[in-house]
Design a protein around this motif. Structure first.
Motif, PDB file in Angstrom:
ATOM      1  N   GLY A  92      10.647   5.139  -5.688  1.00 34.44           N
ATOM      2  CA  GLY A  92      10.311   5.843  -6.914  1.00 34.44           C
ATOM      3  C   GLY A  92       8.857   5.583  -7.245  1.00 34.44           C
ATOM      4  N   PRO A  93       8.347   6.144  -8.334  1.00 36.89           N
ATOM      5  CA  PRO A  93       6.896   6.104  -8.618  1.00 36.89           C
ATOM      6  C   PRO A  93       6.416   4.777  -9.199  1.00 36.89           C
ATOM      7  N   VAL A  94       6.654   3.697  -8.454  1.00 37.32           N
ATOM      8  CA  VAL A  94       6.299   2.348  -8.912  1.00 37.32           C
ATOM      9  C   VAL A  94       5.334   1.728  -7.910  1.00 37.32           C
TER      10      VAL A  94
ATOM     11  N   GLU B  22      14.973   6.870  11.699  1.00 37.71           N
ATOM     12  CA  GLU B  22      13.770   6.851  10.869  1.00 37.71           C
ATOM     13  C   GLU B  22      14.230   6.406   9.494  1.00 37.71           C
ATOM     14  N   LEU B  23      13.964   5.141   9.183  1.00 41.20           N
ATOM     15  CA  LEU B  23      14.554   4.510   8.005  1.00 41.20           C
ATOM     16  C   LEU B  23      13.496   4.284   6.922  1.00 41.20           C
ATOM     17  N   GLY B  24      13.677   3.270   6.110  1.00 37.17           N
ATOM     18  CA  GLY B  24      12.804   3.083   4.958  1.00 37.17           C
ATOM     19  C   GLY B  24      11.443   2.513   5.311  1.00 37.17           C
ATOM     20  N   GLY B  25      10.642   2.348   4.276  1.00 38.29           N
ATOM     21  CA  GLY B  25       9.312   1.778   4.454  1.00 38.29           C
ATOM     22  C   GLY B  25       8.833   1.111   3.186  1.00 38.29           C
ATOM     23  N   SER B  26       7.883   0.219   3.353  1.00 38.57           N
ATOM     24  CA  SER B  26       7.202  -0.403   2.210  1.00 38.57           C
ATOM     25  C   SER B  26       5.730  -0.513   2.583  1.00 38.57           C
ATOM     26  N   ASP B  27       5.107   0.648   2.703  1.00 36.71           N
ATOM     27  CA  ASP B  27       3.786   0.747   3.313  1.00 36.71           C
ATOM     28  C   ASP B  27       2.702   0.007   2.528  1.00 36.71           C
ATOM     29  N   PRO B  28       1.877  -0.772   3.237  1.00 38.14           N
ATOM     30  CA  PRO B  28       0.714  -1.402   2.604  1.00 38.14           C
ATOM     31  C   PRO B  28      -0.456  -0.425   2.500  1.00 38.14           C
TER      32      PRO B  28
ATOM     33  N   CYS C 101       3.081   8.747  -6.094  1.00 37.77           N
ATOM     34  CA  CYS C 101       3.785   9.560  -7.086  1.00 37.77           C
ATOM     35  C   CYS C 101       4.169  10.952  -6.602  1.00 37.77           C
ATOM     36  N   GLY C 102       3.651  11.395  -5.453  1.00 36.15           N
ATOM     37  CA  GLY C 102       4.102  12.659  -4.887  1.00 36.15           C
ATOM     38  C   GLY C 102       5.588  12.592  -4.603  1.00 36.15           C
ATOM     39  N   ASN C 103       6.288  13.702  -4.814  1.00 38.57           N
ATOM     40  CA  ASN C 103       7.738  13.742  -4.637  1.00 38.57           C
ATOM     41  C   ASN C 103       8.434  12.696  -5.517  1.00 38.57           C
ATOM     42  N   THR C 104       7.795  12.383  -6.651  1.00 42.35           N
ATOM     43  CA  THR C 104       8.287  11.382  -7.606  1.00 42.35           C
ATOM     44  C   THR C 104       8.496  10.030  -6.914  1.00 42.35           C
ATOM     45  N   GLY C 105       7.638   9.738  -5.942  1.00 36.07           N
ATOM     46  CA  GLY C 105       7.668   8.449  -5.273  1.00 36.07           C
ATOM     47  C   GLY C 105       8.808   8.262  -4.301  1.00 36.07           C
ATOM     48  N   GLN C 106       9.573   9.322  -4.053  1.00 30.71           N
ATOM     49  CA  GLN C 106      10.760   9.224  -3.196  1.00 30.71           C
ATOM     50  C   GLN C 106      10.412   9.624  -1.767  1.00 30.71           C
ATOM     51  N   THR C 107       9.566   8.820  -1.146  1.00 29.07           N
ATOM     52  CA  THR C 107       9.037   9.134   0.173  1.00 29.07           C
ATOM     53  C   THR C 107       8.986   7.862   1.001  1.00 29.07           C
ATOM     54  N   CYS C 108       9.529   7.915   2.210  1.00 28.06           N
ATOM     55  CA  CYS C 108       9.577   6.705   3.035  1.00 28.06           C
ATOM     56  C   CYS C 108       8.182   6.230   3.408  1.00 28.06           C
ATOM     57  N   ILE C 109       7.226   7.158   3.626  1.00 30.25           N
ATOM     58  CA  ILE C 109       5.883   6.757   4.046  1.00 30.25           C
ATOM     59  C   ILE C 109       4.904   6.702   2.880  1.00 30.25           C
TER      60      ILE C 109
ATOM     61  N   PRO D  95      18.245  13.315   5.054  1.00 32.98           N
ATOM     62  CA  PRO D  95      18.237  12.945   3.640  1.00 32.98           C
ATOM     63  C   PRO D  95      17.796  14.092   2.741  1.00 32.98           C
ATOM     64  N   TRP D  96      17.874  13.832   1.446  1.00 30.51           N
ATOM     65  CA  TRP D  96      17.589  14.861   0.443  1.00 30.51           C
ATOM     66  C   TRP D  96      16.117  14.933   0.052  1.00 30.51           C
ATOM     67  N   ASN D  97      15.307  13.918   0.362  1.00 28.98           N
ATOM     68  CA  ASN D  97      13.986  13.849  -0.278  1.00 28.98           C
ATOM     69  C   ASN D  97      12.985  14.887   0.245  1.00 28.98           C
ATOM     70  N   PHE D  98      13.081  15.214   1.520  1.00 30.45           N
ATOM     71  CA  PHE D  98      12.333  16.354   2.072  1.00 30.45           C
ATOM     72  C   PHE D  98      13.366  17.222   2.790  1.00 30.45           C
ATOM     73  N   PRO D  99      14.142  17.978   2.013  1.00 31.41           N
ATOM     74  CA  PRO D  99      15.354  18.578   2.566  1.00 31.41           C
ATOM     75  C   PRO D  99      15.125  19.650   3.609  1.00 31.41           C
ATOM     76  N   PHE D 100      13.923  20.219   3.669  1.00 27.29           N
ATOM     77  CA  PHE D 100      13.599  21.186   4.730  1.00 27.29           C
ATOM     78  C   PHE D 100      12.792  20.522   5.845  1.00 27.29           C
TER      79      PHE D 100
END
Length: 454
Positions: free
Chosen positions: A362-364, A228-234, A255-263, A129-134
């Motif tokens: 996203g950052p919500v 390694e798919l999505g998440g909705s971490d508590p 809010c790190g990475n504009t909230g675009q992080t699976c973990i 994916p694009w969110n952590f491209p390296f």
């Protein structure tokens, strides 16, 4: 089909690439298969030296690579440099530890002698994916190459310059020319890549939909897959938690990475005794973040990666409000250029609302009030996802016991949930299966061969 690199902060088209034809893709796969025949015979020392050189190159070029990320997908350059340094660390780790992790393992109790070997299998397809491209690429490529496999990368179509830069790093580090290749292809060609006899498995990081499609294709061909798919971490906050640290980490996680992080922490589950104070502090902390140009050193949050993803997030926020939630902070697309979305906090969303069981990418922050630890655990587990989670309490023994009841691939206590080179990383449920990193990650794509004498 053209593959475009577009700046989400300005809408400017940066570069356009032509998708590889099926014939070009087949040629690359043949070249990679040929390169693997020699690479599989190299010593661990030879592989390690190249990984160590890759780590050096990453550190040397961290600023330039961070700028590519900022331009292609909006990551602030400070965070981009951190990502590149983390990639160097995973190269160093497997260069230093790979041989020991793959050493033959003696087995007692069978025959005169028995042991298990970990052998390379061929070419691994990675769909990233694009969110952590390296980072997403290096955390699977480094152990796979150290294990003696070849790797082909189908990266997200909005980060082609990142994908090509990664290929160049491995070439510059002295890896054989075709042992790691980038495939500039769309999703339509993935099944054809899986058809290649030399491709023995696929590792995908991405959405549930992408995971189901690629896992089905791999299964139909009897090829291994790791998802390694999505998440909705508590993020569980108990009354005795250090609220200063909890709020600081909550802000970084959401809010790190504009909230675009699976973990990322996405559902904040707070005991009623500290709920009001937590919400007040979290609002102040998130309000202080600087949203702006990802190329600026002072920026905390850049734009989201694309307008469609921002629209999808806004739709989820609207459904939260319609269900009875209250926007304590943010909650609306700002005016102006770029795919920006503000830090947002929503409280009082009924837990039975369907949107609570979705991933908000996203950052919500959704904040929930609970009256007991049992209620907190029940709500934490009331999700189809199971990637990570955290528990905040001064009583770490109690928190550790609670962690055993949380259905996720990892739980961090009084700490930011993160992937680390030493720890296996992956999830359960709709968050996928298989593990990356640590000893489990380097063995995931090997032939675990038993040899018994007598």
């Amino acid at each position: 089909m053209a593959i475009q690199s577009m700046n989400p902060a300005t809408g400017e088209v940066l570069s356009t690439f032509e998708e590889y034809t099926p014939e070009q893709t087949a040629g690359i796969l043949a070249d990679t298969a040929s390169a693997w025949m020699s690479w599989r015979e190299t010593t661990y020392a030879e592989r390690a030296s190249r990984l160590q050189r890759a780590a050096e190159i990453l550190r040397e070029k961290q600023s330039a690579l961070a700028e590519i990320m900022a331009l292609e997908m909006g990551k602030p350059v400070r965070q981009g440099r951190g990502e590149v340094v983390k990639c160097a660390a995973v190269c160093d780790y497997y260069a230093q530890e790979g041989e020991a992790l793959l050493a033959p393992m003696p087995i007692e109790g069978v025959g005169r002698s028995a042991y298990v070997r970990f052998e390379p299998l061929g070419t691994l397809l990675t769909v990233m994916p694009w969110n952590f491209p390296f980072w997403q690429v290096f955390r699977i490529a480094a152990p796979s190459l150290m294990a003696g496999n070849a790797v082909v990368l189908k990266h997200a179509s909005n980060v082609p310059q990142c994908a090509l830069a990664i290929e160049e790093i491995f070439k510059e580090a002295g890896f054989p020319e075709n042992i790691f290749r980038t495939l500039l292809i769309g999703a339509r060609q993935v099944e054809a890549v899986l058809d290649a006899p030399s491709v023995f498995a696929v590792s995908l990081t991405g959405s549930e939909h992408a995971g189901m499609k690629v896992a089905s294709a791999a299964g139909a061909r009897l090829k291994k897959s790791v998802m390694e798919l999505g998440g909705s971490d508590p993020f569980i906050v108990l009354p005795d938690a250090d609220l200063d640290e909890a709020v600081k980490t909550a802000t970084l996680s959401r809010c790190g990475n504009t909230g675009q992080t699976c973990i990322a922490a996405k559902r904040f589950i707070v005991l009623d005794a500290v709920y009001d104070e937590f919400v007040t502090r979290l609002k102040a902390s998130m309000s202080a973040l600087v949203m702006g140009d990802p190329l600026a050193e002072g920026t905390d949050m850049g734009p989201m990666s694309s307008a469609p993803l921002r629209e999808e997030l806004q739709g989820q926020v609207d459904r939260c409000i319609e269900a009875g939630g209250k926007a304590v902070l943010g909650g609306a697309i700002p005016s102006g250029t770029g795919c920006y979305y503000p830090p947002t906090i929503i409280t009082d969303v009924p837990t039975e609302a369907g949107v609570c069981r979705e991933e908000l990418f996203g950052p919500v922050a959704l904040v929930f009030k609970v009256s007991s630890e049992d209620e907190a655990i029940a709500l934490a587990n009331d999700t189809p996802f199971g990637l990570g989670g955290s528990i905040w309490s001064a009583d770490e023994a109690k928190a550790a016991l609670m962690a055993t009841r949380v259905r996720t691939g990892c739980v961090f206590i009084n700490s930011l949930v993160r992937s680390d080179v030493h720890l296996p990383f992956g999830g359960v449920g709709n968050s996928g299966y298989g593990r990356e990193l640590g000893s489990y990650g380097i063995r995931e794509f090997t032939n675990i061969k038993s040899i018994c004498i007598g």
